[in-house]
Design a protein around this motif. Structure first.
Motif, PDB file in Angstrom:
ATOM      1  N   THR A 162       1.708  -0.979   1.053  1.00  0.00           N
ATOM      2  CA  THR A 162       1.734  -1.226  -0.387  1.00  0.00           C
ATOM      3  C   THR A 162       1.225  -0.012  -1.162  1.00  0.00           C
ATOM      4  OG1 THR A 162      -0.456  -2.251  -0.274  1.00  0.00           O
ATOM      5  CG2 THR A 162       1.460  -3.708  -0.125  1.00  0.00           C
ATOM      6  N   ALA A 163       0.617   0.946  -0.463  1.00  0.00           N
ATOM      7  CA  ALA A 163       0.134   2.178  -1.098  1.00  0.00           C
ATOM      8  C   ALA A 163       0.880   3.363  -0.489  1.00  0.00           C
ATOM      9  CB  ALA A 163      -1.370   2.338  -0.880  1.00  0.00           C
ATOM     10  N   ARG A 217       1.753   6.398   1.596  1.00  0.00           N
ATOM     11  CA  ARG A 217       1.119   6.899   2.817  1.00  0.00           C
ATOM     12  C   ARG A 217       0.583   8.315   2.630  1.00  0.00           C
ATOM     13  NH1 ARG A 217       5.752   4.233   6.556  1.00  0.00           N
ATOM     14  NH2 ARG A 217       6.873   4.644   4.612  1.00  0.00           N
ATOM     15  N   GLU A 218       1.256   9.107   1.781  1.00  0.00           N
ATOM     16  CA  GLU A 218       0.753  10.449   1.504  1.00  0.00           C
ATOM     17  C   GLU A 218      -0.642  10.387   0.870  1.00  0.00           C
ATOM     18  OE1 GLU A 218       5.205  10.607   1.615  1.00  0.00           O
ATOM     19  OE2 GLU A 218       3.699   9.289   0.715  1.00  0.00           O
ATOM     20  N   GLN A 219      -0.837   9.422  -0.008  1.00  0.00           N
ATOM     21  CA  GLN A 219      -2.135   9.271  -0.660  1.00  0.00           C
ATOM     22  C   GLN A 219      -3.200   8.873   0.358  1.00  0.00           C
ATOM     23  OE1 GLN A 219      -2.051   6.765  -4.182  1.00  0.00           O
ATOM     24  NE2 GLN A 219      -4.126   6.065  -3.804  1.00  0.00           N
ATOM     25  N   MET A 220      -2.858   7.970   1.248  1.00  0.00           N
ATOM     26  CA  MET A 220      -3.799   7.557   2.282  1.00  0.00           C
ATOM     27  C   MET A 220      -4.101   8.708   3.233  1.00  0.00           C
ATOM     28  SD  MET A 220      -2.181   3.806   3.096  1.00  0.00           S
ATOM     29  CE  MET A 220      -3.367   3.455   4.389  1.00  0.00           C
ATOM     30  N   ALA A 221      -3.061   9.480   3.584  1.00  0.00           N
ATOM     31  CA  ALA A 221      -3.251  10.601   4.505  1.00  0.00           C
ATOM     32  C   ALA A 221      -4.140  11.678   3.893  1.00  0.00           C
ATOM     33  CB  ALA A 221      -1.902  11.184   4.905  1.00  0.00           C
ATOM     34  N   ALA A 222      -4.026  11.877   2.586  1.00  0.00           N
ATOM     35  CA  ALA A 222      -4.845  12.887   1.922  1.00  0.00           C
ATOM     36  C   ALA A 222      -6.326  12.572   2.062  1.00  0.00           C
ATOM     37  CB  ALA A 222      -4.457  12.976   0.450  1.00  0.00           C
ATOM     38  N   GLU A 223      -6.651  11.297   2.139  1.00  0.00           N
ATOM     39  CA  GLU A 223      -8.059  10.890   2.233  1.00  0.00           C
ATOM     40  C   GLU A 223      -8.509  10.685   3.668  1.00  0.00           C
ATOM     41  OE1 GLU A 223     -11.069   7.478   0.410  1.00  0.00           O
ATOM     42  OE2 GLU A 223      -9.012   7.670  -0.326  1.00  0.00           O
ATOM     43  N   HIS A 224      -7.601  10.153   4.514  1.00  0.00           N
ATOM     44  CA  HIS A 224      -8.013   9.762   5.871  1.00  0.00           C
ATOM     45  C   HIS A 224      -7.314  10.536   6.980  1.00  0.00           C
ATOM     46  CE1 HIS A 224     -10.139   6.404   4.060  1.00  0.00           C
ATOM     47  NE2 HIS A 224      -9.037   6.063   3.414  1.00  0.00           N
ATOM     48  N   GLY A 225      -6.293  11.309   6.674  1.00  0.00           N
ATOM     49  CA  GLY A 225      -5.570  12.067   7.681  1.00  0.00           C
ATOM     50  C   GLY A 225      -4.295  11.377   8.119  1.00  0.00           C
ATOM     51  N   ARG A 226      -3.301  12.170   8.478  1.00  0.00           N
ATOM     52  CA  ARG A 226      -2.003  11.632   8.881  1.00  0.00           C
ATOM     53  C   ARG A 226      -2.101  10.768  10.137  1.00  0.00           C
ATOM     54  NH1 ARG A 226       3.548  12.522   8.597  1.00  0.00           N
ATOM     55  NH2 ARG A 226       4.627  12.347  10.608  1.00  0.00           N
ATOM     56  N   ALA A 278      -4.485   8.920  11.180  1.00  0.00           N
ATOM     57  CA  ALA A 278      -5.045   7.606  10.870  1.00  0.00           C
ATOM     58  C   ALA A 278      -3.983   6.696  10.257  1.00  0.00           C
ATOM     59  CB  ALA A 278      -6.232   7.743   9.918  1.00  0.00           C
ATOM     60  N   VAL A 279      -3.160   7.262   9.383  1.00  0.00           N
ATOM     61  CA  VAL A 279      -2.106   6.463   8.757  1.00  0.00           C
ATOM     62  C   VAL A 279      -1.080   6.012   9.791  1.00  0.00           C
ATOM     63  CG1 VAL A 279      -0.245   6.489   7.054  1.00  0.00           C
ATOM     64  CG2 VAL A 279      -2.426   7.601   6.535  1.00  0.00           C
ATOM     65  N   LEU A 280      -0.702   6.907  10.686  1.00  0.00           N
ATOM     66  CA  LEU A 280       0.257   6.533  11.728  1.00  0.00           C
ATOM     67  C   LEU A 280      -0.332   5.488  12.661  1.00  0.00           C
ATOM     68  CD1 LEU A 280       1.792  10.021  12.613  1.00  0.00           C
ATOM     69  CD2 LEU A 280       2.814   8.197  11.251  1.00  0.00           C
ATOM     70  N   SER A 281      -1.635   5.563  12.913  1.00  0.00           N
ATOM     71  CA  SER A 281      -2.299   4.561  13.749  1.00  0.00           C
ATOM     72  C   SER A 281      -2.264   3.188  13.078  1.00  0.00           C
ATOM     73  CB  SER A 281      -3.747   4.983  14.017  1.00  0.00           C
ATOM     74  OG  SER A 281      -4.412   4.022  14.805  1.00  0.00           O
ATOM     75  N   ILE A 282      -2.511   3.179  11.770  1.00  0.00           N
ATOM     76  CA  ILE A 282      -2.430   1.914  11.025  1.00  0.00           C
ATOM     77  C   ILE A 282      -1.003   1.373  11.059  1.00  0.00           C
ATOM     78  CG2 ILE A 282      -2.631   0.860   8.742  1.00  0.00           C
ATOM     79  CD1 ILE A 282      -4.909   2.822   8.175  1.00  0.00           C
ATOM     80  N   GLN A 283      -0.022   2.270  10.928  1.00  0.00           N
ATOM     81  CA  GLN A 283       1.373   1.860  10.968  1.00  0.00           C
ATOM     82  C   GLN A 283       1.695   1.167  12.292  1.00  0.00           C
ATOM     83  OE1 GLN A 283       4.430   2.912   8.533  1.00  0.00           O
ATOM     84  NE2 GLN A 283       4.465   0.893   9.447  1.00  0.00           N
ATOM     85  N   ARG A 284       1.249   1.747  13.399  1.00  0.00           N
ATOM     86  CA  ARG A 284       1.490   1.141  14.707  1.00  0.00           C
ATOM     87  C   ARG A 284       0.778  -0.196  14.841  1.00  0.00           C
ATOM     88  NH1 ARG A 284       1.077   6.701  16.186  1.00  0.00           N
ATOM     89  NH2 ARG A 284      -1.161   6.485  16.574  1.00  0.00           N
ATOM     90  N   ALA A 285      -0.439  -0.284  14.305  1.00  0.00           N
ATOM     91  CA  ALA A 285      -1.187  -1.543  14.380  1.00  0.00           C
ATOM     92  C   ALA A 285      -0.510  -2.632  13.560  1.00  0.00           C
ATOM     93  CB  ALA A 285      -2.620  -1.322  13.892  1.00  0.00           C
ATOM     94  N   MET A 286      -0.016  -2.283  12.376  1.00  0.00           N
ATOM     95  CA  MET A 286       0.684  -3.265  11.547  1.00  0.00           C
ATOM     96  C   MET A 286       1.941  -3.764  12.236  1.00  0.00           C
ATOM     97  SD  MET A 286       0.212  -1.392   7.842  1.00  0.00           S
ATOM     98  CE  MET A 286       1.255  -2.542   6.950  1.00  0.00           C
ATOM     99  N   ARG A 287       2.632  -2.860  12.906  1.00  0.00           N
ATOM    100  CA  ARG A 287       3.850  -3.231  13.626  1.00  0.00           C
ATOM    101  C   ARG A 287       3.521  -4.167  14.783  1.00  0.00           C
ATOM    102  NH1 ARG A 287       7.016   1.937  14.707  1.00  0.00           N
ATOM    103  NH2 ARG A 287       7.076   1.793  12.429  1.00  0.00           N
ATOM    104  N   ALA A 288       2.452  -3.852  15.517  1.00  0.00           N
ATOM    105  CA  ALA A 288       2.043  -4.698  16.633  1.00  0.00           C
ATOM    106  C   ALA A 288       1.581  -6.071  16.155  1.00  0.00           C
ATOM    107  CB  ALA A 288       0.932  -4.010  17.429  1.00  0.00           C
TER     108      ALA A 288
END
Length: 239
Positions: free
Chosen positions: A83-84, A86-95, A97-107
């Motif tokens: 809903t936010a 991903r570039e904005q999230m990556a700027a704060e937490h790193g790419r 971390a965002v990809l890890s969240i993406q995989r977790a959401m998919r799982a």
């Protein structure tokens, strides 16, 4: 199926009966874990706590009934969409971390469906993915940009996001004027009122005490010296 009415709980509860309320907190109580709110966040937390540590004494306190709020009023989708930006999230937490969240959401999509099967929760599940449809040149250009963007953010596998020609799209869904499309398997449909009620029943079977019609007035930090909390049923506090 009855039609939803103004003043009803939600569209989804117009398709099913409102649940009978569980007993409220009826006196002072102590618990290893006290969870405030009987929506998806609270119920999933209780479910996995009891599965991980069956000996825990877990109590859920809910002002109305489980699933009365947003958990019984949402769109009915299980998806891995952010809903936010991903570039904005990556700027704060790193790419990474965002990809890890993406995989977790998919799982999580598969995990929710696995729990429905394991706990015999009938939530009208349909797991056929999601189709994006373009109608005309402008939408086709935006769809190409969308596909490229998603593939740059974790949709690397060939089957994660599939570009569809007009003929391929028509095999899945026929949309007037549809020219191209894209399909991803990472989405399912559920009936959220049935899911949240089924999850509440599963949590109760695990031994979690669910107190409905119980208003929480105050939450205080552990070790603050304050007694109990501020959960009120007809008479009592949860400590």
């Amino acid at each position: 199926m009855s039609a939803p009415r103004n003043g009803g709980v939600s569209f989804w509860y117009a398709n099913t009966e409102l649940p009978a309320r569980r007993a409220p907190l009826d006196g002072d109580a102590s618990a290893d874990v006290c969870i405030v709110g009987g929506g998806f966040t609270g119920l999933w937390t209780a479910y996995y706590l009891k599965r991980a540590q069956p000996e825990l004494n877990v109590v859920v306190l809910e002002k109305e009934f489980c699933g009365f709020g947003a958990s019984g009023r949402n769109g009915g989708w299980l998806s891995d969409h952010f809903t936010a930006p991903r570039e904005q999230m990556a700027a704060e937490h790193g790419r990474d971390a965002v990809l890890s969240i993406q995989r977790a959401m998919r799982a999580t999509i598969d995990e929710v469906l696995a729990v429905c099967a394991r706990e015999s929760i009938d939530a009208d599940v349909v797991h056929h993915g999601v189709v994006q449809v373009a109608r005309g040149p402008a939408q086709e250009a935006r769809l190409r940009e969308f596909v490229a963007h998603e593939r740059a953010w974790g949709y690397e596998a060939p089957g994660d996001l599939v570009a569809l020609s007009a003929a391929e799209m028509a095999e899945r869904i026929r949309v007037a004027g549809g020219s191209t499309g894209a399909w991803s398997p990472h989405c399912a449909r559920v009936q959220p009122a049935k899911l949240v009620q089924g999850l509440a029943a599963a949590v109760a079977r695990l031994g979690v005490r669910i107190c409905e019609s119980t208003t929480v007035r105050e939450v205080v930090p552990a070790g603050s010296g304050a007694r109990g909390g501020g959960a009120a049923g007809p008479g009592g506090a949860a400590g």
